[in-house]
Design an enzyme around this catalytic site. Structure first.
Site, PDB file in Angstrom:
ATOM      1  N   SER A 138       0.682  -1.330  -0.427  1.00 44.54           N
ATOM      2  CA  SER A 138      -0.176  -0.068   0.272  1.00 44.54           C
ATOM      3  C   SER A 138       0.430   1.233   0.335  1.00 44.54           C
ATOM      4  O   SER A 138       1.993   1.556   0.013  1.00 44.54           O
ATOM      5  CB  SER A 138      -0.889  -0.365   0.868  1.00 44.54           C
ATOM      6  OG  SER A 138      -1.353   1.859   1.131  1.00 44.54           O
ATOM      7  N   TYR A 163      -2.263  -0.065   9.806  1.00 47.53           N
ATOM      8  CA  TYR A 163      -2.335  -0.941   8.422  1.00 47.53           C
ATOM      9  C   TYR A 163      -1.645  -0.670   7.747  1.00 47.53           C
ATOM     10  O   TYR A 163      -0.977  -1.273   7.221  1.00 47.53           O
ATOM     11  CB  TYR A 163      -3.484   0.455   7.632  1.00 47.53           C
ATOM     12  CG  TYR A 163      -3.845  -0.309   6.312  1.00 47.53           C
ATOM     13  CD1 TYR A 163      -4.028  -1.915   5.880  1.00 47.53           C
ATOM     14  CD2 TYR A 163      -3.389   0.586   5.387  1.00 47.53           C
ATOM     15  CE1 TYR A 163      -4.688  -2.514   4.322  1.00 47.53           C
ATOM     16  CE2 TYR A 163      -3.511   0.203   3.863  1.00 47.53           C
ATOM     17  CZ  TYR A 163      -4.488  -0.951   3.695  1.00 47.53           C
ATOM     18  OH  TYR A 163      -4.281  -1.197   2.056  1.00 47.53           O
TER      19      TYR A 163
END
Length: 346
Positions: A138, A163
């Site tokens: 990501s 995350y």
């Protein structure tokens, strides 16, 4: 578009985890259209509306070469059995718990899916060797980096959300397993993926839903238009083409692991994106659409800008995403209006 890569081999087996998810669905569909055998797995969790996940799967079911298994990658035994039975040649791991803000509310599920689940994927690839493992990282790994555009060689040891930490952990784990067990692996740092059949937890989708619910949208930029948030919005078709181009191009280095950005390389101000969404929705509805807006402080874990350098990806496979937000958002709003059967209110 000049893309210099070979088509995926239809004689190989492609395992796509998160096949009921946004990117997983579109990738599976693209591979199936080319005659490839796809084994899709997903745990169909309720992080967002499972009806949308089932809709995606229903569109894949007619393909004879598609096999779907309801499996959670955090279940090591079940995942290992999939590898044992289907012996995939290519693995694309897109199964993960997504969302920066949700990781602050519910950290357990991120460790379970993104860390333990990914470890299980690596172990399966170790014991049932594959030609290539591609996995989702990501843009969040760049944290609050100020230097833009973000390059793969940038320092990424200061993530600002759990995350992001799990995705950085994935990159480290993949590097180690590649080094120890010679697993060709490629990590992809996705930059704000959007499009039809996307994730309802994403801002563009949520803004559209709120409009039809006659609710105001919250914009987390302090109302500071001069110092607005910037995002590198990447259309789903570009993401899928990028993944497809890398499938047949495994790394050859001494340590067979690498990481690429996949972004649009053209960041937009958040307000520009919202104004474009209003225009596209107006086109889809045949009437002027204006969102009710509420400006709030930037949320913890959010970063001021995401901006991808895509030079490395372009150098390796000759591909650079190029779909404009005007084109991409128009396709999204056209789909949304049709899928949810919305009508204009007087």
């Amino acid at each position: 578009m000049n893309v210099s890569y070979t088509q995926p081999d239809p004689n190989k087996v492609y395992l796509v985890t998160g096949a009921a998810g946004f990117i997983g669905y579109f990738l599976s569909k693209k591979l199936l259209e080319q005659g490839c055998k796809v084994v899709g797995i997903d745990n169909i969790n309720d992080y967002y509306d499972i009806k949308l996940k089932h809709t995606r799967l229903e569109k894949l079911e007619p393909y004879e070469n598609f096999t779907f298994l309801k499996v959670d990658i955090s279940n090591k035994e079940a995942l290992t059995n999939v590898f044992k039975e289907y012996t995939p040649n290519i693995v694309v791991n897109l199964a993960a718990q997504a969302g920066v803000r949700y990781s602050i509310e519910n950290p357990d599920v991120y460790i379970q899916s993104n860390v333990i689940g990914f470890y299980n994927i690596l172990e399966a690839c170790r014991h049932y060797p594959v030609d290539h493992l591609i996995y989702a990282s990501s843009s969040s790994v760049y944290g609050a980096n100020k230097k833009v555009p973000f390059e793969e060689t940038d320092f990424v040891d200061h993530p600002v959300s759990l995350y992001a930490s799990t995705k950085k952990s994935n990159e480290l784990m993949a590097h180690t397993y590649s080094h120890l067990y010679n697993i060709p692996s490629t990590g992809l740092r996705f930059f704000t993926v959007y499009g039809p059949m996307g994730r309802p937890d994403m801002a563009y989708f949520g803004f559209t839903q709120k409009y039809f619910n006659d609710e105001e949208i919250s914009i987390f930029n302090n109302g500071d238009f001069d110092n607005d948030l910037y995002r590198d919005f990447t259309y789903i078709d570009d993401i899928v083409t990028g993944i497809e181009s890398l499938i047949t191009c495994p790394p050859q280095e001494k340590v067979p692991h690498r990481v690429f950005n996949i972004g649009n390389n053209n960041p937009e101000k958040l307000m520009t994106f919202i104004n474009t969404l209003e225009k596209c929705l107006s086109n889809s509805m045949g009437t002027e659409i204006v969102f009710k807006k509420k400006f709030e402080p930037i949320k913890p874990g959010d970063v001021p800008a995401t901006y991808a350098s895509t030079d490395r990806l372009q150098e390796v496979v000759g591909f650079k995403p190029e779909t404009s937000i005007e084109e991409g958002l128009q396709k999204f709003t056209d789909w949304y209006v049709k899928y949810y059967k919305v009508v204009s209110t007087p």
